[in-house]
Design a protein around this motif. Sequence first.
Motif, PDB file in Angstrom:
ATOM      1  N   ARG A  46     -10.476  -3.722  -4.813  1.00 39.09           N
ATOM      2  CA  ARG A  46      -8.982  -3.885  -5.195  1.00 39.09           C
ATOM      3  C   ARG A  46      -7.992  -3.351  -4.510  1.00 39.09           C
ATOM      4  O   ARG A  46      -6.882  -4.021  -4.156  1.00 39.09           O
ATOM      5  N   ASP A  47      -8.309  -1.793  -4.006  1.00 36.84           N
ATOM      6  CA  ASP A  47      -6.977  -1.362  -3.088  1.00 36.84           C
ATOM      7  C   ASP A  47      -7.051  -1.943  -1.773  1.00 36.84           C
ATOM      8  O   ASP A  47      -5.794  -2.301  -1.469  1.00 36.84           O
ATOM      9  N   LYS A  50      -4.956  -5.187  -2.495  1.00 37.22           N
ATOM     10  CA  LYS A  50      -3.612  -5.140  -2.752  1.00 37.22           C
ATOM     11  C   LYS A  50      -2.904  -4.773  -1.323  1.00 37.22           C
ATOM     12  O   LYS A  50      -1.877  -5.326  -1.028  1.00 37.22           O
ATOM     13  N   THR A  53      -2.524  -8.212   0.252  1.00 36.99           N
ATOM     14  CA  THR A  53      -1.556  -9.110  -0.374  1.00 36.99           C
ATOM     15  C   THR A  53      -0.247  -8.651  -0.046  1.00 36.99           C
ATOM     16  O   THR A  53       0.806  -9.497   0.374  1.00 36.99           O
ATOM     17  N   HIS A  54       0.078  -7.416   0.175  1.00 36.53           N
ATOM     18  CA  HIS A  54       1.303  -6.803   0.638  1.00 36.53           C
ATOM     19  C   HIS A  54       1.758  -6.917   1.958  1.00 36.53           C
ATOM     20  O   HIS A  54       2.682  -7.496   2.235  1.00 36.53           O
TER      21      HIS A  54
END
Lengths: 172, 222
Positions: A46-47, A50, A53-54
């Motif tokens: 998940r990290d 993230k 995506t950023h």
Amino acid sequence: MLQVLEFLAVIAAAIFGLLLARSKQMDVVGVVCVTFIVAFGGGTLRDVDKALTHLASFAPDERVEVEGKEYVVAELRAQVERERVQGFAVPIGLGAVFFGLFVWARRAAVPALTTALLLFVTVHAVEAVIDPTTLPRGLFLKIFFLVGLVAGLKAALAQREAVLAAADPALT
Amino acid sequence: MTRRYRAADGSESWLVLRGVLVLFGLLLLSNVALATWSVYGDASPWAEVAMVVFDAVVVGGFALAIRGSLAPLLQVRTVGVRGWAWTGGLFAALYLFMWGYMALAVLMFDEIRMLADYREHGWPLWSALVLIAITPPLIEELGFRGYIFDRLTRIMPARDANILQAALFSILHCSVPILPSHFVMGLAFGWLRLRTKSLIPGIVLHAAWNAAVVLEELARDG
């Protein structure tokens, strides 16, 4: 608040892993392995997702600053993608090595335990150099494993000499 | 010769293994110090010089302590044509293996640049060749295939001793990406030592391999 939620998520994932392992009728080692992978693996993925995506909101040739260092977005993306694979490959690889040592220890306990002990010490020493905050994490567990490996090695050496002495009583 | 054991409590074997653990611990200490320096310091090649000098003194001291056992292993004449043929064949086999391994490893890990610090600090190519291709093979062969292998064969069969010294050799490099590849290299060097009853082919093969890695990086990056 966010940290509490993250902690609860890890606990929930761990319980899911535990139930999954039990439903497959795994032994204790299997249950612990699956529980750990499900509990912490999900968070790691998940990290990384993230971060990716950023980074997608930047142009590939744009420069960004992360912790005081400047990176080209395309290079940083490639690095994060590699870290996604590393996050799983390194622990699974090390786990496979320790499993191999477990199998070897049944045939040749002294060399297998010596390798396990020194690999364990080296991995934690290098980890502490890269990130000193990892040193106190799980300290009691680290000491427990260290003491166990040293005791195992000493027992293996004693057993080896006992076998030699039994084979040739003149040596005792 | 009959050896007398005081008691079957592992103390005799422990004395032999202790030397191996102390040597490995000292070499690990210098490698971890170098890693610390490259993470927090300016990654100057001077740190590598200090590590090489420290390792040379340590391994030299341990090798001197068992010079009687090691001296026959430093003979060239025992190698013979077949021994050198094995050395050449192993170089080719290692090259093929490492080519395939590195092609897979770059999918997961950053490429290892051995010359980056030398370039950054303006050190000449010959200094990199001395510090990468000449001194480490001498120190590591004398330490691992010399002292450690010799001690281990006193408490375990040669095959187990070879696997253990190769494992220690790969662990010492303190890098996950090269752990499997250096284990295979350690096995190859150990096998060559058993086959030729000499450390010289291993030193030559190890030095040739390290020089090839440096020259390939030089050819790739210019």
